[in-house]
Design an enzyme around this catalytic site. Sequence first.
Site, PDB file in Angstrom:
ATOM      1  N   LEU A  91     -22.351 -20.997 -10.985  1.00 38.95           N
ATOM      2  CA  LEU A  91     -21.117 -21.720 -10.649  1.00 38.95           C
ATOM      3  C   LEU A  91     -19.969 -21.161 -11.486  1.00 38.95           C
ATOM      4  O   LEU A  91     -20.109 -20.976 -12.690  1.00 38.95           O
ATOM      5  CB  LEU A  91     -21.262 -23.213 -10.942  1.00 38.95           C
ATOM      6  CG  LEU A  91     -22.243 -24.048 -10.128  1.00 38.95           C
ATOM      7  CD1 LEU A  91     -22.054 -25.535 -10.465  1.00 38.95           C
ATOM      8  CD2 LEU A  91     -22.080 -23.834  -8.640  1.00 38.95           C
ATOM      9  N   GLU A  92     -18.844 -20.932 -10.835  1.00 37.60           N
ATOM     10  CA  GLU A  92     -17.663 -20.462 -11.566  1.00 37.60           C
ATOM     11  C   GLU A  92     -16.700 -21.599 -11.862  1.00 37.60           C
ATOM     12  O   GLU A  92     -15.747 -21.428 -12.624  1.00 37.60           O
ATOM     13  CB  GLU A  92     -16.974 -19.344 -10.780  1.00 37.60           C
ATOM     14  CG  GLU A  92     -17.858 -18.098 -10.688  1.00 37.60           C
ATOM     15  CD  GLU A  92     -17.086 -16.855 -10.310  1.00 37.60           C
ATOM     16  OE1 GLU A  92     -16.070 -16.984  -9.581  1.00 37.60           O
ATOM     17  OE2 GLU A  92     -17.494 -15.752 -10.731  1.00 37.60           O
ATOM     18  N   GLU A  93     -16.944 -22.739 -11.263  1.00 34.85           N
ATOM     19  CA  GLU A  93     -16.192 -23.949 -11.566  1.00 34.85           C
ATOM     20  C   GLU A  93     -17.165 -25.118 -11.579  1.00 34.85           C
ATOM     21  O   GLU A  93     -18.178 -25.096 -10.858  1.00 34.85           O
ATOM     22  CB  GLU A  93     -15.105 -24.214 -10.512  1.00 34.85           C
ATOM     23  CG  GLU A  93     -13.945 -23.232 -10.547  1.00 34.85           C
ATOM     24  CD  GLU A  93     -12.875 -23.596  -9.524  1.00 34.85           C
ATOM     25  OE1 GLU A  93     -12.960 -24.694  -8.939  1.00 34.85           O
ATOM     26  OE2 GLU A  93     -11.977 -22.768  -9.314  1.00 34.85           O
TER      27      GLU A  93
END
Length: 849
Positions: free
Chosen positions: A417-419
């Site tokens: 996940l990047e956020e």
Amino acid sequence: MRLIITILTMLVSFSALAKPLSYYFEEDVKFDPLIPTPQEVLGYEVGEWHVRHDQLVQYMQILADKSERINIEVIGRTHEQRPLVMLTITAPDKLGQVEQIRKAHLARLSGGNTDSSKQPAVVWMGYSVHGNESSGSNASLLVAYYLAAAQGPEIDTLLNNTVILLDPSLNPDGLARFANWANSNRGMNLSSDPETREHRESWPSSRTNHYLFDLNRDWLLLQHPESRARIAQFHHWKPNILTDFHEMGPNSTFFFQPGISTRKHPITPEENVTLTKAIANYHAKTLDEHNALYFTEESFDDFYYGKGSTYPDVNGGVGILFEQASSRGHLQETINGPLSFPFTIKNQLLTSLSTFQAAIDNRQDLLDYQAEFYTKATDLAGDEDFKGYVVKGGADNSRMAYFLDVLKQHQINAYLLEEPLKVNGQSFSEKSYYVPLAQPQFRLVKAIFSEQQRFVDNTFYDVSGWTLAHAFNLEFAKVSSNWGLNIAKMPWQKTVKSSFAALPQSYAYAFKWDDYLAPKMLNNLLKQGVQARVALSSLTAKTPAGEVAFEPGSILLPAGIQTDPNWVRYLNQAQTDFGIEIVPISSGLTVKGADLGSRSMAVVKAPKVLLIGGEGTSQYELGEVWYYLDRFVDIAPSIIEMERLDNINLDKYSHIVLAHGNYNRLDDATKIAIKAWVRKGGVIWGHKGGAKFLADQQLLKANYLSRRDVASAFDTKGLTYADKDDLAGRQRIAGAIFNTHVDLSHPLTFSLERNTLPVFKNSTWLLEKSEAPFVNVLTYTDTPLLAGFTDDVNVEQVAGAAGLIAHSYGKGSVIGMTDNPVFRGYWYGTSRLLSNALLFGHAFSASGD
């Protein structure tokens, strides 16, 4: 006189059982005289002796050297460094193009050229995953010889329409042990007496690998080099058929799949069953022609995807299980008459050959089925009411990496996940990973995350629940929408370990207990003479980089108590080796919490572990403990059989571990000695049967419910004899996952981040919750079942029971766990309880009364 006649009938001349090639093959099969027979290389006919693994490899190498049809490669090595060999066999003109054939085969599965009219079927022949079921590996000598040397249109048709991958020994270490046992315990005159030593292996049996694991349960779990090498090769080719040759009890006959139809996994397509039945007709025809008894659609099932005969079913292939009645040695009397080793080999050979014919005749259907299996995966994923799974990351980087590595080996992609993401009220940070359904391994993704609890047939040959995220104690959730989902473009890959700057001279050093490899790093340092303390409460310390908070379980390494001048060098090396940061601390005066000289900093010493084994103990569960301690805690336990304990000085050991078993055979003097040893300061751990022994000896102050107690809760009024099997299936717990509540303040739970912990249960034996305070470390929740089948009557009895009880006994500690914390090596979540017990078992005090 009758006794003398009986004995004589049980003795058969060994030479009388020597069978030439004409016993195994039809008269019309012709062989190339330039290809050496097994007898010419081994010096004996197949079946006269049990082939050793080194002899097996030698013969396969000679065949590859002599035949233009065979390539051989070493795909890996066992724990004992025996080579895992794979033969690739096809027509000579195709062998030089085998890489192009392989790539074309895989291309069809990803939507490439769909014309299968000229493509060969890929057939994987796997023999004897259980070392003492050796007729398979011995038959592989004949199968390989046939493929290398047979002449005529029949073999030409086979080789032109297939690529055959031959794995002659799925378990070389076990096979080697058993060959030595069977060969060294027979005479020139064979005894068919089932009670003779040749037919009665001593503990532990050769069924298992080096660490006493059943490799036929490891195809999904991938804990061992044999399995990891095999799965890599499996996905390198993705075979259409995979055979799995086994043995069963001597008084049976011969089994081949399909198994019990109601016990297949619901994810397996019905087309797989149709093809399995079609292939079964070929085995029946062949065995009929040789008047061999057999059965099918009984006893065995296709539910657990971690076996050799079922893993192909969730990968677009068809897995076929064969079970031959075993002679175990060379000749054994059975209800069907004398069963000879050559006869068992012949049946394995016959069904190998019938598999080849089935592959030729069903080639097109097999290829088309597999292509459709994969090309429709994305469409099937779109039909689901969710998009994928998100798995929560945390402070334990190694445990997450091990989990992701298992997925990767199964060709399942996971994306960082990047956020942050919120799913059903749960928050998932950027350390979390997303596993989409829409990928070629759609079905395997669903199987690995499945929490199914109700099934058409509730009787299972093996486990009914194996949710990997639960085994790794990783929170996960279904993601119903891609809205707000921001993930990395590339899937997870293994990365190199972090690098750390050299540690400066400092007042003390510390590292956190979060990482799965922290116990191994600590024990490594302890063995080098580094003095350590464990923080029993949280603190905030001063460091060159500012204030750093340390949770309970953190390890403190004060400079003032060290005696080895090289100790900081050991710390630097440990950081590099284990990838865990060690933090320099500037002062013994903390900002918050206990100071470094506080009595709440408990002494930690390198454990000296006695692991009790021998007859009566489970070789599997002992092996699982041994494997975990050896691989993940850097401990070499002393494995000592029960019958030797009366001559052992227990004072040499700091800990005793009792895996599952029946310890009643210990004599009274040994039981008294164990009690005295604990009272003087020893730490004793027992799980399942080991915990029962501790309770029976009143070392563990706890009551329990026996299996009979639990079974008695079922209403049996009005049942008929026909209901017997159904009741037995309901009364047992055939491998399911349950939830427990965790006392996070207890030293045995240091490193656990949430107040619940999934455990694996495959027994109805239960510890009752103690009335004493501070001793119930794990307690089953009120609604404990997480995955797998367990009857509601059992669930009600499990709810609220004790999962783990720990208390003091004199100066020592007693720890009893209802379940196995290291089941099959892949329960990374609960295994930390065992390492905590070994390293912190002296760090708590509580009365069991």
